[in-house]
Design a protein around this motif. Sequence first.
Motif, PDB file in Angstrom:
ATOM      1  N   SER A   4       0.827  -1.198   0.000  1.00 25.95           N
ATOM      2  CA  SER A   4       0.000   0.000   0.000  1.00 25.95           C
ATOM      3  C   SER A   4       0.867   1.255   0.000  1.00 25.95           C
ATOM      4  O   SER A   4       1.873   1.336   0.723  1.00 25.95           O
ATOM      5  N   GLN A   5       0.486   2.242  -0.812  1.00 27.89           N
ATOM      6  CA  GLN A   5       1.226   3.498  -0.903  1.00 27.89           C
ATOM      7  C   GLN A   5       0.758   4.438   0.215  1.00 27.89           C
ATOM      8  O   GLN A   5       0.161   5.493  -0.012  1.00 27.89           O
ATOM      9  N   HIS A   6       1.071   4.028   1.461  1.00 29.78           N
ATOM     10  CA  HIS A   6       0.691   4.812   2.636  1.00 29.78           C
ATOM     11  C   HIS A   6       1.814   4.733   3.676  1.00 29.78           C
ATOM     12  O   HIS A   6       2.519   3.710   3.771  1.00 29.78           O
ATOM     13  N   PRO A   7       1.999   5.772   4.468  1.00 29.38           N
ATOM     14  CA  PRO A   7       3.064   5.774   5.486  1.00 29.38           C
ATOM     15  C   PRO A   7       2.930   4.613   6.465  1.00 29.38           C
ATOM     16  O   PRO A   7       1.824   4.129   6.742  1.00 29.38           O
ATOM     17  N   GLU A 276      10.158   7.369   4.521  1.00 24.34           N
ATOM     18  CA  GLU A 276       8.784   6.967   4.776  1.00 24.34           C
ATOM     19  C   GLU A 276       8.129   6.640   3.442  1.00 24.34           C
ATOM     20  O   GLU A 276       8.550   7.125   2.394  1.00 24.34           O
ATOM     21  N   ALA A 278       5.440   7.378   0.893  1.00 20.97           N
ATOM     22  CA  ALA A 278       4.711   8.617   0.631  1.00 20.97           C
ATOM     23  C   ALA A 278       3.253   8.336   0.283  1.00 20.97           C
ATOM     24  O   ALA A 278       2.894   7.236  -0.150  1.00 20.97           O
ATOM     25  N   GLU A 279       2.438   9.345   0.450  1.00 16.37           N
ATOM     26  CA  GLU A 279       1.046   9.286   0.024  1.00 16.37           C
ATOM     27  C   GLU A 279       0.935   9.679  -1.456  1.00 16.37           C
ATOM     28  O   GLU A 279       1.764  10.427  -1.970  1.00 16.37           O
ATOM     29  N   THR A 281      -0.672  12.024  -3.928  1.00 20.16           N
ATOM     30  CA  THR A 281      -1.304  13.333  -3.801  1.00 20.16           C
ATOM     31  C   THR A 281      -1.416  13.993  -5.171  1.00 20.16           C
ATOM     32  O   THR A 281      -0.688  13.653  -6.105  1.00 20.16           O
ATOM     33  N   GLY A 286       4.509  14.139  -1.717  1.00 14.82           N
ATOM     34  CA  GLY A 286       4.105  12.776  -2.016  1.00 14.82           C
ATOM     35  C   GLY A 286       4.428  12.373  -3.445  1.00 14.82           C
ATOM     36  O   GLY A 286       5.340  12.889  -4.081  1.00 14.82           O
TER      37      GLY A 286
END
Length: 315
Positions: A4-7, A276, A278-279, A281, A286
Amino acid sequence: MITSQHPIGSGFGATTTAAEVLDGIDLTGRHVLVTGGYSGIGLETTRALVAAGAQVVVPARRRKVAEEALAGLAGVETDELDLADLDSVAAFADRRLDVGRGFDAVIDSAGVMACPETRVGPGWELQFATNHLGHFALVNRLAPLLNEGARVVSVSSGAHRRTAIRWEDPHFATGYDRWDAYGQSKTANVLFAVHLDAIAQDRGVRAFALHPGGILTPLQRHLSREEQVEMGWIDEDGNQIADWFKTPEQGAATQTWAAFSPQLDGKGGVFLQDCEIAEVTEDGGGVAAHAVDREQAERLWDFSVRLTGVDGFRS
């Protein structure tokens, strides 16, 4: 498995250094390839890896310059490589295959930025050829040497947000813009990691792309002092005035984290920033959606295979 592309809450950040990322991690016996590992953030990456015990191969177009920059660092080997010349890439890869020692990480840190319009090979635009195609061919040719658990780290930039792949004119035959060309090559760096991770994880190889942050390094060699003053980076005397730039040690942190942090075990195919994940965006910061689009990533892979004639992970 798709990450998943989430922190993930790494605990690190923009001011983390490469040495801090590797604190407590013993890289004794690990073998790493770092393109551009003798200048800017690549040099700081090499220093941090060696300090943690790794053996590092640093290929360079200017081998003598690399040797001078790396003098005094134990555990570093230099070799010749011009990423804009696919014959040079093939020759380098053949030498490493002859040596036969596997790599635990390949960090694609070398690159050119905002250079004057330049053509290489069969008329390819230099930034796309160097930043993407050269690294694409290199990693594919070195596929037999990637150890199980190895990571491939593709150093992109926030400039990827500038443009998706220009399928109608990827080599700027109809008009050159040096920043769009740079941005396209950086989008390609991300898409390369996305698809490499998808097709290589079954053999235990994972891939990551990242934005290291803004750092004043020799990467800016094609920008005049006047341009950098106008952008608010430096003053008339060449002194840095922008307070958002990272130090080279901080700039090297995310690619070092990508290569060896246990926090990324079992993960891959994502874009990293400030140590980290990245989200995605739409408006700055990100990663842009066009750079992590899996269909675009596969399309770029197929296009790159046609251009380079190399496909080491699917053949």
